[in-house]
Design a protein around this motif. Structure first.
Motif, PDB file in Angstrom:
ATOM      1  N   ALA A   1       0.831  -1.208   0.000  1.00 49.83           N
ATOM      2  CA  ALA A   1       0.000   0.000   0.000  1.00 49.83           C
ATOM      3  C   ALA A   1       0.866   1.260   0.000  1.00 49.83           C
ATOM      4  O   ALA A   1       0.601   2.220  -0.742  1.00 49.83           O
ATOM      5  N   LEU A   2       1.901   1.262   0.821  1.00 47.32           N
ATOM      6  CA  LEU A   2       2.802   2.411   0.860  1.00 47.32           C
ATOM      7  C   LEU A   2       3.574   2.551  -0.449  1.00 47.32           C
ATOM      8  O   LEU A   2       3.838   3.668  -0.906  1.00 47.32           O
ATOM      9  N   LEU A   3       3.930   1.427  -1.052  1.00 50.45           N
ATOM     10  CA  LEU A   3       4.642   1.460  -2.327  1.00 50.45           C
ATOM     11  C   LEU A   3       3.809   2.131  -3.410  1.00 50.45           C
ATOM     12  O   LEU A   3       4.309   2.958  -4.185  1.00 50.45           O
ATOM     13  N   VAL A   4       2.533   1.784  -3.487  1.00 42.53           N
ATOM     14  CA  VAL A   4       1.652   2.395  -4.487  1.00 42.53           C
ATOM     15  C   VAL A   4       1.590   3.907  -4.291  1.00 42.53           C
ATOM     16  O   VAL A   4       1.558   4.675  -5.260  1.00 42.53           O
ATOM     17  N   LEU A   5       1.606   4.343  -3.036  1.00 40.79           N
ATOM     18  CA  LEU A   5       1.588   5.781  -2.748  1.00 40.79           C
ATOM     19  C   LEU A   5       2.940   6.434  -2.998  1.00 40.79           C
ATOM     20  O   LEU A   5       3.018   7.645  -3.237  1.00 40.79           O
ATOM     21  N   ALA A   6       4.005   5.647  -2.956  1.00 38.20           N
ATOM     22  CA  ALA A   6       5.355   6.206  -3.102  1.00 38.20           C
ATOM     23  C   ALA A   6       5.773   6.357  -4.550  1.00 38.20           C
ATOM     24  O   ALA A   6       6.621   7.202  -4.867  1.00 38.20           O
ATOM     25  N   VAL A   7       5.223   5.529  -5.456  1.00 46.37           N
ATOM     26  CA  VAL A   7       5.612   5.603  -6.861  1.00 46.37           C
ATOM     27  C   VAL A   7       5.330   7.008  -7.388  1.00 46.37           C
ATOM     28  O   VAL A   7       4.245   7.546  -7.206  1.00 46.37           O
ATOM     29  N   HIS A   8       6.336   7.611  -8.048  1.00 44.97           N
ATOM     30  CA  HIS A   8       6.234   9.011  -8.457  1.00 44.97           C
ATOM     31  C   HIS A   8       5.126   9.202  -9.485  1.00 44.97           C
ATOM     32  O   HIS A   8       5.268   8.871 -10.657  1.00 44.97           O
ATOM     33  N   SER A   9       4.007   9.734  -9.017  1.00 43.33           N
ATOM     34  CA  SER A   9       2.849   9.978  -9.859  1.00 43.33           C
ATOM     35  C   SER A   9       2.238  11.302  -9.431  1.00 43.33           C
ATOM     36  O   SER A   9       2.780  12.010  -8.567  1.00 43.33           O
ATOM     37  N   ASN A  10       1.099  11.652 -10.015  1.00 43.05           N
ATOM     38  CA  ASN A  10       0.447  12.913  -9.642  1.00 43.05           C
ATOM     39  C   ASN A  10      -0.051  12.909  -8.203  1.00 43.05           C
ATOM     40  O   ASN A  10      -0.261  13.969  -7.617  1.00 43.05           O
ATOM     41  N   TRP A  11      -0.228  11.706  -7.624  1.00 42.90           N
ATOM     42  CA  TRP A  11      -0.805  11.644  -6.274  1.00 42.90           C
ATOM     43  C   TRP A  11       0.134  10.959  -5.282  1.00 42.90           C
ATOM     44  O   TRP A  11      -0.306  10.460  -4.255  1.00 42.90           O
ATOM     45  N   ARG A  35       7.108 -12.632  -3.648  1.00 36.75           N
ATOM     46  CA  ARG A  35       5.973 -11.775  -3.302  1.00 36.75           C
ATOM     47  C   ARG A  35       6.380 -10.300  -3.215  1.00 36.75           C
ATOM     48  O   ARG A  35       5.574  -9.414  -3.506  1.00 36.75           O
ATOM     49  N   VAL A  36       7.611 -10.032  -2.844  1.00 38.63           N
ATOM     50  CA  VAL A  36       8.104  -8.651  -2.917  1.00 38.63           C
ATOM     51  C   VAL A  36       8.104  -8.181  -4.371  1.00 38.63           C
ATOM     52  O   VAL A  36       7.727  -7.043  -4.680  1.00 38.63           O
ATOM     53  N   GLY A  37       8.523  -9.066  -5.281  1.00 42.24           N
ATOM     54  CA  GLY A  37       8.459  -8.738  -6.699  1.00 42.24           C
ATOM     55  C   GLY A  37       7.040  -8.450  -7.157  1.00 42.24           C
ATOM     56  O   GLY A  37       6.795  -7.523  -7.951  1.00 42.24           O
ATOM     57  N   TYR A  38       6.080  -9.233  -6.652  1.00 40.65           N
ATOM     58  CA  TYR A  38       4.676  -8.961  -6.973  1.00 40.65           C
ATOM     59  C   TYR A  38       4.278  -7.549  -6.514  1.00 40.65           C
ATOM     60  O   TYR A  38       3.578  -6.825  -7.233  1.00 40.65           O
ATOM     61  N   ALA A  39       4.697  -7.190  -5.308  1.00 43.01           N
ATOM     62  CA  ALA A  39       4.361  -5.864  -4.777  1.00 43.01           C
ATOM     63  C   ALA A  39       4.934  -4.762  -5.665  1.00 43.01           C
ATOM     64  O   ALA A  39       4.247  -3.782  -5.997  1.00 43.01           O
ATOM     65  N   LEU A  40       6.190  -4.913  -6.057  1.00 44.29           N
ATOM     66  CA  LEU A  40       6.813  -3.919  -6.923  1.00 44.29           C
ATOM     67  C   LEU A  40       6.106  -3.858  -8.271  1.00 44.29           C
ATOM     68  O   LEU A  40       5.942  -2.770  -8.857  1.00 44.29           O
ATOM     69  N   GLY A  41       5.665  -5.012  -8.775  1.00 42.23           N
ATOM     70  CA  GLY A  41       4.904  -5.030 -10.019  1.00 42.23           C
ATOM     71  C   GLY A  41       3.578  -4.306  -9.895  1.00 42.23           C
ATOM     72  O   GLY A  41       3.164  -3.573 -10.807  1.00 42.23           O
ATOM     73  N   LEU A  42       2.908  -4.473  -8.760  1.00 40.16           N
ATOM     74  CA  LEU A  42       1.651  -3.747  -8.532  1.00 40.16           C
ATOM     75  C   LEU A  42       1.883  -2.244  -8.492  1.00 40.16           C
ATOM     76  O   LEU A  42       1.071  -1.462  -9.004  1.00 40.16           O
ATOM     77  N   GLY A  43       3.001  -1.847  -7.883  1.00 38.97           N
ATOM     78  CA  GLY A  43       3.319  -0.419  -7.841  1.00 38.97           C
ATOM     79  C   GLY A  43       3.516   0.157  -9.227  1.00 38.97           C
ATOM     80  O   GLY A  43       2.991   1.239  -9.556  1.00 38.97           O
ATOM     81  N   GLN A  44       4.247  -0.556 -10.086  1.00 39.64           N
ATOM     82  CA  GLN A  44       4.461  -0.063 -11.443  1.00 39.64           C
ATOM     83  C   GLN A  44       3.177  -0.119 -12.267  1.00 39.64           C
ATOM     84  O   GLN A  44       2.934   0.751 -13.108  1.00 39.64           O
ATOM     85  N   LEU A  45       2.347  -1.139 -12.020  1.00 40.41           N
ATOM     86  CA  LEU A  45       1.072  -1.207 -12.727  1.00 40.41           C
ATOM     87  C   LEU A  45       0.192  -0.013 -12.361  1.00 40.41           C
ATOM     88  O   LEU A  45      -0.468   0.576 -13.233  1.00 40.41           O
ATOM     89  N   ALA A  46       0.185   0.355 -11.086  1.00 41.87           N
ATOM     90  CA  ALA A  46      -0.583   1.525 -10.660  1.00 41.87           C
ATOM     91  C   ALA A  46      -0.085   2.778 -11.379  1.00 41.87           C
ATOM     92  O   ALA A  46      -0.881   3.631 -11.793  1.00 41.87           O
ATOM     93  N   TRP A  47       1.240   2.892 -11.534  1.00 34.53           N
ATOM     94  CA  TRP A  47       1.806   4.044 -12.229  1.00 34.53           C
ATOM     95  C   TRP A  47       1.390   4.035 -13.704  1.00 34.53           C
ATOM     96  O   TRP A  47       0.987   5.064 -14.253  1.00 34.53           O
ATOM     97  N   LEU A  48       1.480   2.893 -14.327  1.00 33.56           N
ATOM     98  CA  LEU A  48       1.118   2.800 -15.744  1.00 33.56           C
ATOM     99  C   LEU A  48      -0.345   3.147 -15.977  1.00 33.56           C
ATOM    100  O   LEU A  48      -0.691   3.833 -16.949  1.00 33.56           O
ATOM    101  N   VAL A  49      -1.214   2.688 -15.081  1.00 33.88           N
ATOM    102  CA  VAL A  49      -2.644   2.990 -15.218  1.00 33.88           C
ATOM    103  C   VAL A  49      -2.901   4.476 -14.980  1.00 33.88           C
ATOM    104  O   VAL A  49      -3.634   5.130 -15.735  1.00 33.88           O
ATOM    105  N   SER A  50      -2.292   5.034 -13.947  1.00 31.81           N
ATOM    106  CA  SER A  50      -2.545   6.443 -13.609  1.00 31.81           C
ATOM    107  C   SER A  50      -2.058   7.391 -14.687  1.00 31.81           C
ATOM    108  O   SER A  50      -2.610   8.476 -14.869  1.00 31.81           O
ATOM    109  N   THR A  51      -1.014   7.021 -15.423  1.00 31.36           N
ATOM    110  CA  THR A  51      -0.474   7.883 -16.473  1.00 31.36           C
ATOM    111  C   THR A  51      -1.012   7.566 -17.854  1.00 31.36           C
ATOM    112  O   THR A  51      -0.702   8.266 -18.822  1.00 31.36           O
ATOM    113  N   GLY A  52      -1.801   6.497 -17.971  1.00 29.71           N
ATOM    114  CA  GLY A  52      -2.328   6.103 -19.260  1.00 29.71           C
ATOM    115  C   GLY A  52      -1.341   5.350 -20.129  1.00 29.71           C
ATOM    116  O   GLY A  52      -1.629   5.018 -21.282  1.00 29.71           O
TER     117      GLY A  52
END
Length: 548
Positions: free
Chosen positions: A53-63, A91-108
């Protein structure tokens, strides 16, 4: 009698030593059982959940949240230590993948296959420091082991930047763009030093956590870390005060065409059945019709140039490709701008999509018109994005002198390539003009990254971004002006930018020396992992792989 007493004392000492050894052995076995039990418990899942959860918030995005970047590694490091190595790291790799996926979705960017492929590689690279911590640092536990995670992390960031050809994305330090005392470290180490400090802090917190925060056990390591952090922040504060920008400034205006002009051009280019917005169709259509379709934006930008020049701007910057012009009409457009430049005595960095009769039918161009009415440079974008089917420019950054210091330009995505931006510093540039064009979901990211480029190389930057956030930044990363396209009908950035010779920085002289040192440190980590693994297997032949 004396001999008897001595023998009794010796026997007692041996008994005591044997007892202490036995106690240590019992404690060691108990600790090992405790660690195995902890790894077997499902309760560690909350660590993974919190870290993700913190990783998703930490990935450099608009939010993104800057504080989350300091925290998420603590939980994921702890999780990886408490689970069996293979399962935990996967599973750490999965978490990092989710973080990058969130970034990709948020930026289009999730709809661009080449970008998704590159970021899949980035996930693997980002997992490496967790692997190093689990397999190398965990076997030591000494204070120096806290350096394993940040050293490998910076090495991965640097290699990805140099080898992937996608700019310096995935760098943890960019999340700290607003923390100016820390950002000043980039003038010495580049953004990689900021990544190191953030990652080291997380590693130290995890190390202390593993020791129950018992001060006697963590005192030395905590003091070293605190002293280093105090030195970095203290030096950054001193630099902000004692190397502050001069009060001698130049007024710069960044302009974008208004929404009405944009809508008029878009309607004309999306004519049913013709799709003039496609470069191939546009260059083959009736030139008069194409010229009429492109005119509203170009006319609006020319009018805005004159308006801001009359208001006192000495430098005017256009955005990237908002204007478009056929090859035959380029000179007419530049002549109109030249008339304003001569009359108002201003520099105008025009930017436009230049449509040509040969494939790929479009060039992404910036052209500086001087107060003499002459064109000082014509620059083609050196690094088109994966969404831009155009031929890259040669990558030679143009520079020209002015009463306000030496001026230079690159275009948008170019600024994400440190080696290209280093050219600007090598040519003693005081102010770099960056036409840009972003989009909703990506509007703030480039503006925030510009802070680091200015601090790294010691020059001011004006980045005029249509469909994004336009910013003016001084050489210390202070925001001198900001204009958000999405909050105004007509985006205009006006800023007083400090005028001075470029502030020399250690980073502009030494380049990526710090990152290279971390690469060397990573080789040492790999060697330690190999040696320790062999020792464990030699000491415990039955142990599967010598797991810690």
């Amino acid at each position: 009698m004396l001999g008897i007493r001595e023998r009794r004392k010796a026997g007692a000492g041996e008994g005591a030593g044997a007892g202490e050894g036995e106690d240590r052995g019992l404690r060691g076995r108990a600790q090992a059982r405790g660690e195995r039990a902890a790894r077997a418990r499902p309760g560690g899942r909350w660590l993974w959940g919190a870290g993700t959860a913190l990783l998703v918030l930490a990935v450099h995005s608009n939010w993104h949240l800057a504080a989350a970047a300091w925290l998420f590694p603590v939980f994921l490091l702890r999780y990886a230590r408490l689970r069996p190595a293979r399962r935990g790291l996967l599973r750490v790799g999965y978490a990092l993948g989710l973080g990058q996926l969130a970034w990709l979705v948020s930026t289009g960017m999730v709809f661009v296959p080449s970008v998704v492929a590159v970021f899949a590689v980035l996930v693997v690279v980002q997992t490496l420091p967790f692997i190093a911590d689990r397999l190398v640092a965990a076997r030591s536990g000494a204070g120096w082991s806290t350096l394993v995670f940040p050293v490998v992390l910076v090495c991965g960031e640097y290699l990805f930047t140099r080898l992937a050809g996608f700019g310096d994305y995935g760098v943890l330090g960019f999340s700290q763009h607003g923390f100016l005392p820390l950002v000043q470290l980039a003038s010495v180490t580049g953004v990689y030093g900021v990544s190191f400090v953030v990652a080291w802090t997380a590693s130290v917190a995890h190390w202390a956590w593993g020791r129950g925060f018992r001060w006697r056990e963590i005192r030395r390591g905590a003091v070293v870390w605190a002293g280093a952090l105090a030195l970095v922040l203290g030096a950054g504060g001193v630099r902000l005060v004692w190397r502050a920008p001069t009060t001698d400034t130049v007024r710069v205006a960044g302009i974008s065409a208004g929404r009405a002009a944009e809508r008029a051009t878009q309607r004309a280019l999306h004519t049913a059945g013709q799709e003039l917005w496609r470069p191939r169709n546009l260059v083959r259509a009736d030139p008069r019709r194409v010229g009429a379709a492109l005119a509203p934006v170009a006319d609006d930008l020319v009018a805005a140039t004159d308006r801001e020049a009359r208001a006192g701007a000495r430098i005017v910057v256009w955005p990237e490709t908002q204007a478009g012009v056929l090859a035959d009409g380029r000179q007419r457009l530049l002549d109109r701008v030249a008339e304003i430049a001569r009359t108002r005595q201003v520099y105008v960095n025009t930017a436009f999509a230049l449509y040509t009769p040969r494939p790929p039918y479009v060039r992404n161009v910036a052209a500086l018109v001087t107060p003499e009415g002459k064109v000082a440079w014509t620059y083609d974008k050196a690094h088109p994005t994966p969404m831009e089917p155009m031929t890259p420019g040669k990558g030679a950054v143009p520079v020209t002198g002015s009463p306000y210091g030496r001026l230079a330009t690159v275009i948008c995505y170019d600024a994400d390539f440190p080696e290209l931006m280093r050219q600007v510093a090598d040519k003693d540039t005081a102010l770099i003009l960056v036409p840009a064009n972003d989009w909703a979901g990506f509007e703030s990211l480039h503006a925030q990254r510009a802070v680091f480029r200015s601090v790294e190389y010691g020059y001011a930057m004006v980045r005029q971004s249509v469909h994004g956030v336009a910013t003016a930044v001084d050489h210390q990363g202070r925001i001198r002006g900001l204009a958000d396209y999405f909050t105004a009908d007509r985006q205009t950035l006006v800023a007083e930018v400090p005028v001075r010779p470029r502030t020399d920085t250690l980073y502009s002289r030494t380049g990526d020396l710090f990152a290279l040192l971390c690469a060397g440190g990573t080789l040492v980590v790999v060697a330690l992992g190999v040696v320790r693994g062999r020792r464990v297997r030699a000491a415990f032949p039955g142990a599967p792989g010598g797991r810690p």
